[in-house]
Design a protein around this motif. Structure first.
Motif, PDB file in Angstrom:
ATOM      1  N   ALA A 156       0.816  -1.205   0.000  1.00  0.00           N
ATOM      2  CA  ALA A 156       0.000   0.000   0.000  1.00  0.00           C
ATOM      3  C   ALA A 156       0.855   1.262   0.000  1.00  0.00           C
ATOM      4  O   ALA A 156       0.340   2.366  -0.121  1.00  0.00           O
ATOM      5  CB  ALA A 156      -0.927   0.002   1.214  1.00  0.00           C
ATOM      6  N   ASP A 157       2.217   1.057   0.178  1.00  0.00           N
ATOM      7  CA  ASP A 157       3.126   2.208   0.251  1.00  0.00           C
ATOM      8  C   ASP A 157       4.323   1.940  -0.658  1.00  0.00           C
ATOM      9  O   ASP A 157       5.431   1.686  -0.182  1.00  0.00           O
ATOM     10  CB  ASP A 157       3.574   2.423   1.701  1.00  0.00           C
ATOM     11  N   PRO A 158       4.108   1.974  -1.967  1.00  0.00           N
ATOM     12  CA  PRO A 158       5.218   1.646  -2.877  1.00  0.00           C
ATOM     13  C   PRO A 158       6.313   2.711  -2.827  1.00  0.00           C
ATOM     14  O   PRO A 158       6.086   3.854  -2.463  1.00  0.00           O
ATOM     15  CB  PRO A 158       4.540   1.595  -4.237  1.00  0.00           C
ATOM     16  N   THR A 159       7.530   2.311  -3.204  1.00  0.00           N
ATOM     17  CA  THR A 159       8.661   3.223  -3.225  1.00  0.00           C
ATOM     18  C   THR A 159       8.522   4.238  -4.339  1.00  0.00           C
ATOM     19  O   THR A 159       7.932   3.952  -5.390  1.00  0.00           O
ATOM     20  CB  THR A 159       9.988   2.458  -3.388  1.00  0.00           C
ATOM     21  N   ASN A 160       9.064   5.427  -4.109  1.00  0.00           N
ATOM     22  CA  ASN A 160       9.064   6.474  -5.125  1.00  0.00           C
ATOM     23  C   ASN A 160      10.243   6.344  -6.072  1.00  0.00           C
ATOM     24  O   ASN A 160      10.319   7.054  -7.083  1.00  0.00           O
ATOM     25  CB  ASN A 160       9.100   7.848  -4.459  1.00  0.00           C
ATOM     26  N   ASP A 161      11.198   5.437  -5.686  1.00  0.00           N
ATOM     27  CA  ASP A 161      12.408   5.294  -6.500  1.00  0.00           C
ATOM     28  C   ASP A 161      12.686   3.801  -6.677  1.00  0.00           C
ATOM     29  O   ASP A 161      13.619   3.256  -6.101  1.00  0.00           O
ATOM     30  CB  ASP A 161      13.585   5.983  -5.809  1.00  0.00           C
ATOM     31  N   PRO A 162      11.862   3.109  -7.475  1.00  0.00           N
ATOM     32  CA  PRO A 162      12.046   1.657  -7.610  1.00  0.00           C
ATOM     33  C   PRO A 162      13.336   1.324  -8.347  1.00  0.00           C
ATOM     34  O   PRO A 162      13.863   2.124  -9.117  1.00  0.00           O
ATOM     35  CB  PRO A 162      10.816   1.226  -8.394  1.00  0.00           C
ATOM     36  N   THR A 163      13.853   0.135  -8.102  1.00  0.00           N
ATOM     37  CA  THR A 163      15.071  -0.321  -8.756  1.00  0.00           C
ATOM     38  C   THR A 163      14.807  -0.606 -10.219  1.00  0.00           C
ATOM     39  O   THR A 163      13.704  -1.013 -10.606  1.00  0.00           O
ATOM     40  CB  THR A 163      15.637  -1.583  -8.081  1.00  0.00           C
ATOM     41  N   SER A 164      15.826  -0.380 -11.033  1.00  0.00           N
ATOM     42  CA  SER A 164      15.721  -0.681 -12.460  1.00  0.00           C
ATOM     43  C   SER A 164      16.153  -2.112 -12.762  1.00  0.00           C
ATOM     44  O   SER A 164      16.050  -2.570 -13.901  1.00  0.00           O
ATOM     45  CB  SER A 164      16.584   0.298 -13.272  1.00  0.00           C
ATOM     46  N   ASP A 165      16.649  -2.805 -11.723  1.00  0.00           N
ATOM     47  CA  ASP A 165      17.122  -4.179 -11.925  1.00  0.00           C
ATOM     48  C   ASP A 165      16.614  -5.040 -10.768  1.00  0.00           C
ATOM     49  O   ASP A 165      17.390  -5.448  -9.904  1.00  0.00           O
ATOM     50  CB  ASP A 165      18.648  -4.208 -11.994  1.00  0.00           C
ATOM     51  N   PRO A 166      15.309  -5.320 -10.722  1.00  0.00           N
ATOM     52  CA  PRO A 166      14.773  -6.065  -9.582  1.00  0.00           C
ATOM     53  C   PRO A 166      15.255  -7.510  -9.575  1.00  0.00           C
ATOM     54  O   PRO A 166      15.632  -8.070 -10.611  1.00  0.00           O
ATOM     55  CB  PRO A 166      13.260  -5.976  -9.793  1.00  0.00           C
ATOM     56  N   THR A 167      15.281  -8.126  -8.392  1.00  0.00           N
ATOM     57  CA  THR A 167      15.710  -9.512  -8.252  1.00  0.00           C
ATOM     58  C   THR A 167      14.675 -10.453  -8.844  1.00  0.00           C
ATOM     59  O   THR A 167      13.475 -10.158  -8.859  1.00  0.00           O
ATOM     60  CB  THR A 167      15.929  -9.857  -6.766  1.00  0.00           C
ATOM     61  N   ASN A 168      15.162 -11.581  -9.344  1.00  0.00           N
ATOM     62  CA  ASN A 168      14.281 -12.621  -9.860  1.00  0.00           C
ATOM     63  C   ASN A 168      13.793 -13.551  -8.762  1.00  0.00           C
ATOM     64  O   ASN A 168      12.955 -14.412  -9.014  1.00  0.00           O
ATOM     65  CB  ASN A 168      15.005 -13.448 -10.936  1.00  0.00           C
ATOM     66  N   ASP A 169      14.371 -13.400  -7.549  1.00  0.00           N
ATOM     67  CA  ASP A 169      14.014 -14.292  -6.452  1.00  0.00           C
ATOM     68  C   ASP A 169      13.803 -13.470  -5.198  1.00  0.00           C
ATOM     69  O   ASP A 169      14.610 -13.512  -4.270  1.00  0.00           O
ATOM     70  CB  ASP A 169      15.121 -15.329  -6.241  1.00  0.00           C
ATOM     71  N   PRO A 170      12.732 -12.686  -5.132  1.00  0.00           N
ATOM     72  CA  PRO A 170      12.535 -11.827  -3.949  1.00  0.00           C
ATOM     73  C   PRO A 170      12.227 -12.638  -2.701  1.00  0.00           C
ATOM     74  O   PRO A 170      11.752 -13.773  -2.765  1.00  0.00           O
ATOM     75  CB  PRO A 170      11.340 -10.956  -4.367  1.00  0.00           C
ATOM     76  N   THR A 171      12.532 -12.076  -1.531  1.00  0.00           N
ATOM     77  CA  THR A 171      12.262 -12.742  -0.264  1.00  0.00           C
ATOM     78  C   THR A 171      10.764 -12.816  -0.020  1.00  0.00           C
ATOM     79  O   THR A 171      10.003 -11.925  -0.428  1.00  0.00           O
ATOM     80  CB  THR A 171      12.942 -12.005   0.905  1.00  0.00           C
TER      81      THR A 171
END
Length: 227
Positions: free
Chosen positions: A20-35
């Motif tokens: 409900a509170d997304p980041t204002n500066d998301p990564t351009s290279d997100p992980t393929n295996d998030p926790t």
């Protein structure tokens, strides 16, 4: 309402429970295996070079000042009471069974071949020259008194005998300690002196046995003499 700025390449597998509170500066290279269990208190300054093999049991109390050059092979059983003043030049071959009661005055020149079975009752006054052969009856030694003193071992066997100390050329008082193989001080029982001045002589009658003699100068001076 209408989406003002939709993504040009939407994901084919959107999250089932978006934040409900997304980041204002998301990564351009997100992980393929998030926790599956992200932290609720992420670091504000994450490392730019994270480990590829993180621990499965991280510490609950990490150091605020970690080393910049960690060991590549850390111990699996670290001490619970580390020193606050570690050495800057640690040994590359530490002992596997260190003493629980180390000396407060370690030697500056330790042996490279220590005994595997040290004595529980070391001598209070060890010989300065442990490898020397004992002097026998009739021996005569002359020389200069070193700055840190010198010692001798001699044997009177099978009869009693005399030891003569003479400071023939010294310009200071020469002190000496004489004790037997049982480390009993001869000066305590024989009434012999514990020092001689320049040109003086001490002639000491002793029973048969092995004796240790330590010569030194209280003034830290050097000189010559004989015994």
């Amino acid at each position: 309402g209408d989406v003002i700025n939709p993504t040009a390449d939407p994901t084919m597998d959107p999250t089932m429970d978006p934040t409900a509170d997304p980041t204002n500066d998301p990564t351009s290279d997100p992980t393929n295996d998030p926790t599956v269990d992200p932290t609720s208190d992420p670091t504000r300054d994450p490392t730019s070079d994270p480990t590829v093999d993180p621990t499965i049991d991280p510490t609950a109390d990490p150091t605020p000042d970690p080393t910049s050059d960690p060991t590549a092979d850390p111990t699996i059983d670290p001490t619970a009471d580390p020193t606050i003043d570690p050495t800057a030049d640690p040994t590359t071959d530490p002992t596997v069974d260190p003493t629980a009661d180390p000396t407060a005055d370690p030697t500056a020149d330790p042996t490279i071949d220590p005994t595997a079975d040290p004595t529980m009752e070391p001598t209070m006054i060890p010989t300065l020259q442990p490898s020397q052969q004992p002097l026998s009856c009739g021996a005569h030694v002359t020389g200069q008194l070193p700055l840190n003193g010198t010692d001798f071992i001699f044997e009177l066997s099978p009869y009693p005998g005399r030891v003569t100390l003479e400071a023939c050329l010294s310009d200071f008082k020469t002190h000496f300690i004489l004790y037997n193989i049982s480390y009993n001080y001869i000066q305590d029982t024989s009434g012999c002196p514990d020092s001689i001045g320049s040109g003086d002589k001490a002639d000491i009658l002793l029973s048969n046995g092995t004796y240790f003699l330590w010569l030194f100068s209280a003034e830290n001076a050097t000189g010559t003499g004989s015994n």
